[in-house]
Design a protein around this motif. Structure first.
Motif, PDB file in Angstrom:
ATOM      1  N   ARG A 142     -10.871   1.358  -2.249  1.00  0.00           N
ATOM      2  CA  ARG A 142     -10.191   2.490  -1.621  1.00  0.00           C
ATOM      3  C   ARG A 142     -10.788   3.821  -2.062  1.00  0.00           C
ATOM      4  NH1 ARG A 142      -3.886   0.439  -2.309  1.00  0.00           N
ATOM      5  NH2 ARG A 142      -3.865  -0.996  -0.519  1.00  0.00           N
ATOM      6  N   SER A 143     -11.084   3.940  -3.342  1.00  0.00           N
ATOM      7  CA  SER A 143     -11.686   5.164  -3.858  1.00  0.00           C
ATOM      8  C   SER A 143     -13.065   5.376  -3.252  1.00  0.00           C
ATOM      9  CB  SER A 143     -11.776   5.086  -5.386  1.00  0.00           C
ATOM     10  OG  SER A 143     -12.424   6.218  -5.910  1.00  0.00           O
ATOM     11  N   GLY A 172      -9.906  -5.580   2.795  1.00  0.00           N
ATOM     12  CA  GLY A 172      -8.912  -6.429   3.460  1.00  0.00           C
ATOM     13  C   GLY A 172      -8.894  -7.835   2.890  1.00  0.00           C
ATOM     14  N   ALA A 173     -10.075  -8.399   2.626  1.00  0.00           N
ATOM     15  CA  ALA A 173     -10.149  -9.761   2.097  1.00  0.00           C
ATOM     16  C   ALA A 173      -9.493  -9.858   0.731  1.00  0.00           C
ATOM     17  CB  ALA A 173     -11.606 -10.205   2.022  1.00  0.00           C
ATOM     18  N   THR A 174      -9.716  -8.846  -0.109  1.00  0.00           N
ATOM     19  CA  THR A 174      -9.124  -8.862  -1.445  1.00  0.00           C
ATOM     20  C   THR A 174      -7.609  -8.726  -1.371  1.00  0.00           C
ATOM     21  OG1 THR A 174     -11.144  -7.796  -2.272  1.00  0.00           O
ATOM     22  CG2 THR A 174      -9.257  -7.833  -3.752  1.00  0.00           C
ATOM     23  N   GLU A 175      -7.133  -7.883  -0.467  1.00  0.00           N
ATOM     24  CA  GLU A 175      -5.686  -7.716  -0.319  1.00  0.00           C
ATOM     25  C   GLU A 175      -5.035  -9.006   0.193  1.00  0.00           C
ATOM     26  OE1 GLU A 175      -4.605  -3.135   0.335  1.00  0.00           O
ATOM     27  OE2 GLU A 175      -5.683  -4.000   2.030  1.00  0.00           O
ATOM     28  N   PRO A 181      -0.687  -9.362   2.960  1.00  0.00           N
ATOM     29  CA  PRO A 181      -1.190  -9.487   4.337  1.00  0.00           C
ATOM     30  C   PRO A 181      -1.072  -8.193   5.146  1.00  0.00           C
ATOM     31  CG  PRO A 181       0.919 -10.617   4.088  1.00  0.00           C
ATOM     32  CD  PRO A 181       0.473 -10.243   2.709  1.00  0.00           C
ATOM     33  N   THR A 182      -0.026  -7.418   4.898  1.00  0.00           N
ATOM     34  CA  THR A 182       0.126  -6.161   5.652  1.00  0.00           C
ATOM     35  C   THR A 182      -1.000  -5.194   5.312  1.00  0.00           C
ATOM     36  OG1 THR A 182       2.537  -6.440   5.648  1.00  0.00           O
ATOM     37  CG2 THR A 182       1.682  -4.252   6.159  1.00  0.00           C
ATOM     38  N   GLY A 183      -1.318  -5.081   4.027  1.00  0.00           N
ATOM     39  CA  GLY A 183      -2.421  -4.216   3.616  1.00  0.00           C
ATOM     40  C   GLY A 183      -3.745  -4.698   4.163  1.00  0.00           C
ATOM     41  N   ALA A 184      -3.955  -6.022   4.155  1.00  0.00           N
ATOM     42  CA  ALA A 184      -5.194  -6.584   4.693  1.00  0.00           C
ATOM     43  C   ALA A 184      -5.315  -6.283   6.185  1.00  0.00           C
ATOM     44  CB  ALA A 184      -5.222  -8.090   4.454  1.00  0.00           C
ATOM     45  N   ARG A 185      -4.208  -6.456   6.903  1.00  0.00           N
ATOM     46  CA  ARG A 185      -4.213  -6.190   8.343  1.00  0.00           C
ATOM     47  C   ARG A 185      -4.553  -4.729   8.619  1.00  0.00           C
ATOM     48  NH1 ARG A 185       1.129  -7.052   9.697  1.00  0.00           N
ATOM     49  NH2 ARG A 185       0.708  -9.218   9.102  1.00  0.00           N
ATOM     50  N   ILE A 217      -7.793 -11.227  11.075  1.00  0.00           N
ATOM     51  CA  ILE A 217      -6.501 -10.564  11.290  1.00  0.00           C
ATOM     52  C   ILE A 217      -5.427 -11.605  11.599  1.00  0.00           C
ATOM     53  CG2 ILE A 217      -5.203  -9.095  12.884  1.00  0.00           C
ATOM     54  CD1 ILE A 217      -7.573  -7.197  12.937  1.00  0.00           C
ATOM     55  N   ALA A 218      -5.781 -12.661  12.325  1.00  0.00           N
ATOM     56  CA  ALA A 218      -4.817 -13.726  12.635  1.00  0.00           C
ATOM     57  C   ALA A 218      -4.281 -14.355  11.360  1.00  0.00           C
ATOM     58  CB  ALA A 218      -5.479 -14.789  13.513  1.00  0.00           C
TER      59      ALA A 218
END
Length: 351
Positions: A142-143, A172-175, A181-185, A217-218
């Motif tokens: 993120r940084s 996204g993969a790490t989240e 899942p919401t953060g990854a999406r 995303i699925a």
């Protein structure tokens, strides 16, 4: 130096100046300049000495010099990041992300130029991800994106498009791995939006990370084993969108299979059968590795609906087409079980 110690300062100064003149590219240039500055200090000519020290300080503290010093750490860090030969006879390269992380972090402390700093910070996030420091990896990605993503290319601070795409994908993969899942999406949806607006040269890696994000995303809805019916419907919709956008992608048959698995998970066996039939009949999937699984699933879906003859036919087709498949004996047993279940069903119905 000997002339300086012998108090022959004029001769020493001349010797240092001759060295600088005759060998301008020598590694002893800096030492010679410090030698002249030392003589000026002895003579109390502090202004001249200070000027030499100032020039040398600027050189030593310059960004280019910092890049040079950081390169020493990078030599070791990249070696561990890219893998060192194993001790076993195979000599296959094995990455050591923990060791690489240590060297990358030391290199960052030197505050190198922006381009090198971008590489260092991205690889630090990658090493944190690979060493299961997921929370730190998420913060690092993120940084990184905050500082170098979505910048004006003319600013000199933008990272290359394929690197930004990878950073967004890996965030996204790490989240998702850490149960967010919401953060990854959100991360993958941001990647798709960013890629849609991207104005630079599109490279194969950039497009591949975009495709991978749309496919996964699925999974943020739990596919292929979604927890609720709404999650099933949303997950199926996302998987179908991926297949529609990338029908020729190697992951397209996997997405089709996961849709059928999602239907099966919630007992929608006929929907699963319909999807599996489409997949099996698709000539583009003729040689895909998911096809044997699809045929086995088809038989199981029929069996769950007590369509025993259809199940036996589907499993028999599997046995004929995939005689070397590891599941061949298990499927053969399923046929025996289906025949028995068919007879038992007839007995219960007094036929």
């Amino acid at each position: 130096i000997a002339l300086t110690e012998a108090d022959r300062l004029d001769d020493a100064m001349a010797a240092f100046e001759r060295l600088e003149k005759d060998y301008p590219d020598s590694q002893w240039q800096s030492r010679a300049q410090f030698g002249r500055a030392h003589i000026l200090v002895i003579r109390r000519q502090y202004i001249g000495a200070g000027e030499i020290y100032r020039r040398e300080a600027e050189r030593l503290l310059s960004r280019e010099r910092k890049d040079e010093l950081a390169g020493i750490y990078l030599e070791f860090a990249d070696r561990y990041y890219e893998g060192v030969p194993a001790d076993d006879p195979s000599e296959a390269k094995q990455a050591d992300y923990k060791q690489a992380l240590t060297y990358y972090q030391e290199a960052v402390k030197l505050r190198p130029t922006t381009k090198l700093l971008q590489k260092l910070r991205f690889r630090i996030a990658r090493c944190l991800e690979e060493t299961d420091s997921s929370s730190e990896a998420i913060a690092a990605y993120r940084s990184f994106l905050k500082d170098y993503g979505r910048q004006d290319p003319r600013s000199g601070h933008s990272v290359a498009g394929e690197i930004e795409a990878e950073a967004r994908y890996r965030l996204g993969a790490t989240e998702l791995t850490t149960g967010q899942p919401t953060g990854a999406r959100r991360a993958w949806q941001d990647l798709l939006a960013w890629a849609g607006d991207f104005q630079g040269d599109r490279t194969a890696p950039l497009d591949e990370f975009t495709a991978q994000a749309e496919y996964r995303i699925a999974h943020t809805y739990g596919l292929p084993s979604p927890g609720t019916i709404p999650d099933l419907e949303l997950g199926v919709a996302m998987a179908e969108r991926f297949v529609g956008s990338y029908p020729d992608h190697p992951l397209a048959p996997q997405a089709e299979l996961e849709i059928a698995q999602g239907f099966t998970h919630h007992g929608r066996h006929q929907s699963a059968v319909d999807r599996l039939e489409m997949m099996i009949e698709n000539p583009e999937y003729e040689n895909c590795k998911q096809l044997p699984i699809a045929r086995r699933m088809m038989g199981q879906a029929y069996f769950s609906q007590q369509r025993f003859d259809d199940a036996i036919e589907s499993w028999s087709e599997f046995l004929n087409q995939y005689p070397t498949d590891p599941q061949w004996p298990a499927v053969q047993q399923k046929i025996v079980n289906a025949e028995y279940a068919k007879a038992e069903d007839a007995r219960v119905r007094k036929q």
